[in-house]
Design an enzyme around this catalytic site. Structure first.
Site, PDB file in Angstrom:
ATOM      1  N   LYS A 148       4.082  20.966  34.536  1.00  0.00           N
ATOM      2  CA  LYS A 148       4.295  22.273  34.360  1.00  0.00           C
ATOM      3  C   LYS A 148       3.262  22.971  35.447  1.00  0.00           C
ATOM      4  CE  LYS A 148       2.882  26.462  31.596  1.00  0.00           C
ATOM      5  NZ  LYS A 148       2.525  26.841  30.082  1.00  0.00           N
TER       6      LYS A 148
ATOM      7  N   ASN B  86       2.647  28.605  22.444  1.00  0.00           N
ATOM      8  CA  ASN B  86       1.564  27.889  22.092  1.00  0.00           C
ATOM      9  C   ASN B  86       0.746  28.844  21.204  1.00  0.00           C
ATOM     10  OD1 ASN B  86      -1.122  25.746  23.463  1.00  0.00           O
ATOM     11  ND2 ASN B  86      -1.199  26.482  21.448  1.00  0.00           N
TER      12      ASN B  86
ATOM     13  N   GLY C 263      -0.658  34.575  26.487  1.00  0.00           N
ATOM     14  CA  GLY C 263      -1.251  35.093  25.173  1.00  0.00           C
ATOM     15  C   GLY C 263      -1.190  36.279  24.747  1.00  0.00           C
TER      16      GLY C 263
ATOM     17  N   ALA D 193       5.407  31.978  27.803  1.00  0.00           N
ATOM     18  CA  ALA D 193       4.337  32.859  27.754  1.00  0.00           C
ATOM     19  C   ALA D 193       4.878  34.047  27.323  1.00  0.00           C
ATOM     20  CB  ALA D 193       3.804  32.946  29.190  1.00  0.00           C
ATOM     21  N   GLY D 194       4.113  34.758  26.503  1.00  0.00           N
ATOM     22  CA  GLY D 194       4.210  36.251  25.990  1.00  0.00           C
ATOM     23  C   GLY D 194       4.922  36.164  24.688  1.00  0.00           C
TER      24      GLY D 194
END
Lengths: 72, 266
Positions: B102, B212, B163, B190-191
């Site tokens: 990644k 995550n 995040g 992400a997001g």
């Protein structure tokens, strides 16, 4: 193998003194590194496990142990 | 529960469409429970300078990860130049014994936005070295086209900055990517904050989601992992089923023919 009382290496970001030149295997042993998954990097070059006995650490070397950590 | 179709990610066929991160959990056990609940087959992780000794639990994280029997997707998080990212990717390949990476090359420390120029540079180098690159990128169409031209089979545009949990801040751009790159495997990375964000991306035709924080920072990470797993599956099923076209004017769903006389003067 030569010996010196003023040999300093950088070990995972910390300057440490070593009494003498030594191989990677000995350096790991002296620093209580346990068996497991990690990669040893000396002066930006990966040292394969098969070369731990033959790769010599000497003054000024930068040694890094790269380990798995969490990540997103 | 009916499962959406399997999908291809480079040389692997996967059932789960959720990639999940291993960071930010309150304990290793919470992480393990959440990953298992997610049903994910791909987990992301990273590498750092760290000395494994008996006094710092040594190899515990690695032992846990191995027990999950998932595909590993190491990241190059924290790199701000192509050179750093390439070096980290090479170390990751040696450490994790995988060609998957990644690829993160950041350009700004406030919103952790990928640097598109450095990303292209690093991608070119790594693909030449045989890596299977999963670039974390912005939703810029031209950047994504260039990444595809370099040989990426997978692209991972952001939904929002890492995040933030803001969801899809530019659905138009993400939809355009899907339309313009129909053969490309696309994941939103992400997001994502809520399962409904993931559903929205999947209904747009995205192939998967990488997240995550949304799971790790939930009050009950394991429960949230289950919620995301089901949401992503539902979103994919909806995409495969074909969503009805939106229209402006109301249209009765109940037949109006043969209505009784007292309803016919409305």
């Amino acid at each position: 193998m030569t010996s010196s009382k003023n040999m300093t290496i950088n070990f995972n970001g910390t300057a440490i003194d070593i009494a003498t030149e030594m191989n990677v295997a000995k350096l790991l042993q002296l620093n209580d590194v346990v068996d497991g998954r990690f990669v040893v990097v000396v002066n930006d070059e990966i040292v394969p496990k098969s070369e731990y006995d033959s790769a010599v650490i000497t003054t000024g070397d930068e040694v890094e142990i790269m380990s798995p950590i969490t990540g997103g | 529960m009916q499962q959406a179709s399997t999908w291809q990610v480079y040389d692997q066929t996967l059932q789960s469409r959720l990639f999940i991160g291993t960071a930010l959990y309150s304990s290793p056990q919470v992480m393990m429970d959440a990953i298992k609940a997610s049903g994910s087959q791909v987990i992301t992780l990273s590498l750092r300078r760290q000395t494994p000794t008996k006094s710092n639990s040594g190899d515990q994280f690695w032992q846990l990860i191995q027990s999950l029997n998932c595909h590993l997707l190491p990241n190059t998080a924290g790199c701000y130049s192509a050179k750093e990212a390439v070096k980290t990717a090479r170390l990751a390949r040696e450490l994790f014994q995988t060609d998957w990476v990644k690829l993160e090359v950041l350009g700004d420390s406030y919103n952790l936005q990928p640097d598109p120029f450095a990303l292209l540079e690093a991608t070119k180098t790594l693909i030449a070295e045989g890596f299977k690159v999963f670039p974390y990128c912005t939703d810029d169409l031209v950047l994504c086209q260039k990444l595809a031209d370099l040989g990426c089979e997978v692209l991972m545009p952001w939904g929002a900055p890492i995040g933030t949990g803001k969801g899809l801040i530019n659905p138009y751009a993400l939809e355009t990517l899907r339309e313009r790159l129909p053969e490309m495997t696309l994941l939103v990375d992400a997001g994502i904050g809520k399962p409904s964000d993931a559903v929205q991306a999947m209904e747009l035709g995205y192939d998967g989601i990488l997240l995550n924080t949304a799971v790790a920072e939930a009050l009950e990470p394991s429960l949230m992992a289950t919620a995301f797993s089901q949401a992503i599956n539902a979103g994919r099923l909806a995409y495969e089923a074909g969503v009805m076209p939106e229209r402006q004017q109301a249209k009765p769903s109940t037949p109006t023919l043969d209505q009784p006389i007292w309803q016919q003067n409305v």
